[in-house]
Design a protein around this motif. Structure first.
Motif, PDB file in Angstrom:
ATOM      1  N   LEU A 145     106.091  -1.886  -0.355  1.00 21.64           N
ATOM      2  CA  LEU A 145     107.442  -2.700   0.700  1.00 21.64           C
ATOM      3  C   LEU A 145     108.311  -2.119   1.359  1.00 21.64           C
ATOM      4  O   LEU A 145     108.364  -1.880   2.707  1.00 21.64           O
ATOM      5  N   PRO A 146     108.835  -1.964  -0.047  1.00 16.53           N
ATOM      6  CA  PRO A 146     110.111  -1.938   0.556  1.00 16.53           C
ATOM      7  C   PRO A 146     110.651  -0.086   0.806  1.00 16.53           C
ATOM      8  O   PRO A 146     111.712   0.549   1.231  1.00 16.53           O
ATOM      9  N   ARG A 147     109.338   0.424   0.897  1.00 14.21           N
ATOM     10  CA  ARG A 147     109.494   1.706   0.819  1.00 14.21           C
ATOM     11  C   ARG A 147     108.981   2.312   2.474  1.00 14.21           C
ATOM     12  O   ARG A 147     107.994   3.237   3.083  1.00 14.21           O
ATOM     13  N   LEU A 148     107.487   1.118   2.707  1.00 14.97           N
ATOM     14  CA  LEU A 148     106.992   1.839   4.179  1.00 14.97           C
ATOM     15  C   LEU A 148     107.855   0.641   5.357  1.00 14.97           C
ATOM     16  O   LEU A 148     108.426  -0.457   4.763  1.00 14.97           O
ATOM     17  N   MET A 208     115.718   3.559   2.831  1.00 16.46           N
ATOM     18  CA  MET A 208     115.353   3.116   1.007  1.00 16.46           C
ATOM     19  C   MET A 208     116.366   2.366   0.128  1.00 16.46           C
ATOM     20  O   MET A 208     117.095   2.828   0.262  1.00 16.46           O
ATOM     21  N   ILE A 209     115.200   1.383  -0.152  1.00 14.33           N
ATOM     22  CA  ILE A 209     117.048   0.187  -0.724  1.00 14.33           C
ATOM     23  C   ILE A 209     116.543   0.963  -2.022  1.00 14.33           C
ATOM     24  O   ILE A 209     115.320   1.135  -2.705  1.00 14.33           O
ATOM     25  N   LEU A 214     114.242  -7.711   5.749  1.00 11.10           N
ATOM     26  CA  LEU A 214     115.510  -7.936   6.561  1.00 11.10           C
ATOM     27  C   LEU A 214     115.838  -7.176   6.590  1.00 11.10           C
ATOM     28  O   LEU A 214     116.464  -6.607   7.371  1.00 11.10           O
ATOM     29  N   HIS A 215     116.103  -6.411   5.530  1.00  8.72           N
ATOM     30  CA  HIS A 215     117.276  -5.151   5.514  1.00  8.72           C
ATOM     31  C   HIS A 215     117.399  -3.993   6.422  1.00  8.72           C
ATOM     32  O   HIS A 215     117.802  -3.574   7.050  1.00  8.72           O
ATOM     33  N   ALA A 216     115.544  -4.157   6.640  1.00  9.84           N
ATOM     34  CA  ALA A 216     114.912  -2.475   6.930  1.00  9.84           C
ATOM     35  C   ALA A 216     115.389  -3.350   8.864  1.00  9.84           C
ATOM     36  O   ALA A 216     115.511  -2.187   9.680  1.00  9.84           O
ATOM     37  N   ALA A 217     114.752  -4.782   9.313  1.00 11.54           N
ATOM     38  CA  ALA A 217     115.525  -4.656  10.230  1.00 11.54           C
ATOM     39  C   ALA A 217     117.334  -5.517  11.002  1.00 11.54           C
ATOM     40  O   ALA A 217     117.512  -5.237  12.538  1.00 11.54           O
ATOM     41  N   ALA A 259      98.270   5.531   5.344  1.00 16.03           N
ATOM     42  CA  ALA A 259      97.297   6.746   5.830  1.00 16.03           C
ATOM     43  C   ALA A 259      97.985   7.401   6.927  1.00 16.03           C
ATOM     44  O   ALA A 259      97.145   8.654   7.068  1.00 16.03           O
ATOM     45  N   ALA A 260      98.896   7.246   7.491  1.00 16.99           N
ATOM     46  CA  ALA A 260     100.279   8.574   8.225  1.00 16.99           C
ATOM     47  C   ALA A 260     100.627   9.085   7.094  1.00 16.99           C
ATOM     48  O   ALA A 260     101.584   9.921   8.315  1.00 16.99           O
ATOM     49  N   GLY A 261     100.823   8.667   6.643  1.00 14.80           N
ATOM     50  CA  GLY A 261     101.484   9.234   5.190  1.00 14.80           C
ATOM     51  C   GLY A 261     103.552   8.710   5.485  1.00 14.80           C
ATOM     52  O   GLY A 261     104.293   9.740   5.141  1.00 14.80           O
ATOM     53  N   LEU A 262     103.968   7.644   5.798  1.00 17.33           N
ATOM     54  CA  LEU A 262     104.577   7.135   5.768  1.00 17.33           C
ATOM     55  C   LEU A 262     105.874   6.254   4.794  1.00 17.33           C
ATOM     56  O   LEU A 262     106.560   5.803   4.736  1.00 17.33           O
TER      57      LEU A 262
END
Length: 413
Positions: free
Chosen positions: A393-396, A1-2, A332-335, A407-410
């Protein structure tokens, strides 16, 4: 997480946005909010606003926010009844309260557009993920309309709009409607498990991003003929049009970057090898937006549009552009894990907190080039869709889509 901002702040801001958005509920669905958070004309409602608010409250319901489920249900009911055209199918663009009940709001209200119909799909998919009553049936209807009316299999794109009877197509094709169709198709693919929607999202994105954006130096044309020839001079006399401005729209480069990365992740999640451009293109789009759109005229903020030489055209700062910049940088940071994108993420959140957020949950939708409040293109604070998504978005993960991921608790944090 950023970080920053921390998860606790993002949660608090998201809840404040929801509190502000509650005032949008009307007998017809959801109305357009003014600066005070009220609906000036509750006797009229727009399809795209009702859909976006339904989507937001479905996301909030998945997070267990009090009252959100009931508001999502209110939206599903409006889309199932008030906006639905029982005679010709699809949904009215706008409705008004008539003497005998809701009716299309004038001639334009009866038209059927790909842009708002994409949001019907998104709202229905998110509400289905949230297990809201009636949502699955609404999604089935929306999928059928998208396939039979809007999808052009030969072009691998969606058609722009029709008259009420779906017999007279508009002599225009647009990238904006296709962009939000990609967003919706990705959600539908995750909710239904049907790869057809992912394949269509890939076809649209390949043509728009790897094709048109690349061919124009990543300054993506927005407007096209029915044969998909770019109309680079379209609306030169209406450069600040809210939906079809002249030139290239910087915020859409950022939005396409995120959606392309989400498509890439969705393909990988299904064991499919993403094509190299699905990472190359988002880098180029975000870097182009930062270079040609960010702080190019003496003050921080993104200009709204540039011409096809990269010169600013409309220099107003729109809140949704910064929200999409935040999402694109986080994606992009996640990728890639590269710190440069985390730096942009922090820079753009800092700008939003300094200039756009007047108080918790109250975002200016438009600023002048000197970052003072303005209303040349937008008046009021129509909805919270972009801002609320920016808090999530930054936390998923990049896949699945927002509602299935919640729904999946992600959600992190």
């Amino acid at each position: 997480m950023i970080t920053p901002p921390p998860a606790a702040w993002l949660d608090a801001e998201g809840d404040a946005l929801l509190a502000f958005a509650r005032g949008a509920a009307t007998d017809l669905g959801f109305g357009t909010l003014d600066d005070a958070g009220t609906v000036p004309d509750p006797a009229r409602a727009e399809l795209w606003i009702t859909c976006r608010m339904t989507h937001v409250f479905a996301l909030a319901a998945l997070r267990g926010r009090p009252g959100a489920a009931e508001l999502a249900d209110h939206g599903v009911a409006a889309l199932t009844t008030t906006f639905a055209d029982a005679e010709h199918g699809g949904w009215f663009t706008a409705v008004e309260q008539g003497p005998d009940g809701p009716r299309p709001a004038g001639e334009a209200g009866g038209r059927k557009g790909a842009y708002p119909h994409a949001f019907v799909l998104l709202a229905a998919a998110s509400a289905t993920a949230a297990a809201r009553p009636g949502a699955a049936d609404l999604l089935a209807r929306a999928r059928a309309v998208s396939t039979t009316r809007f999808w052009d299999d030969e072009a691998g794109m969606v058609r722009e709009s029709f008259d009420r009877t779906f017999t007279e197509p508009e002599d225009y094709r647009g990238v904006n409607a296709n962009m939000h169709t990609v967003e919706a198709y990705l959600a539908v693919a995750d909710v239904t498990g049907e790869d057809l929607w992912l394949d269509r999202a890939l076809r649209i994105t390949r043509r728009v991003v790897d094709g048109e954006a690349r061919a124009h130096g990543w300054r993506l044309p927005e407007h096209f003929t029915p044969g998909w020839r770019p109309l680079l001079e379209y609306n030169r006399d209406q450069p600040a049009h809210p939906f079809r401005p002249f030139g290239a729209t910087v915020g859409h480069w950022l939005e396409w970057a995120r959606l392309t990365l989400e498509l890439r992740a969705a393909l990988a999640a299904r064991g499919r090898d993403p094509e190299p451009w699905t990472l190359e293109a988002p880098r180029a789009l975000v870097e182009g937006a930062a270079r040609e759109g960010w702080a190019v005229d003496g003050a921080d903020g993104f200009v709204y549009t540039v011409d096809f030489a990269g010169a600013p055209v409309v220099r107003q700062r729109m809140h949704w552009v910064v929200c999409e910049a935040i999402g694109a940088a986080a994606a992009l940071h996640a990728a890639t894990g590269e710190e440069a994108y985390a730096d942009w993420y922090r820079t753009w959140w800092d700008y939003a907190r300094r200039h756009l957020i007047e108080a918790p949950g109250r975002w200016h939708h438009e600023l002048a080039p000197d970052n003072t409040p303005a209303a040349g293109t937008w008046s009021g604070r129509p909805d919270v869709y972009h801002a609320y998504q920016a808090t999530l978005l930054p936390r998923l993960p990049l896949a699945p889509a927002l509602a299935p991921a919640l729904a999946a608790g992600l959600l992190e944090g």
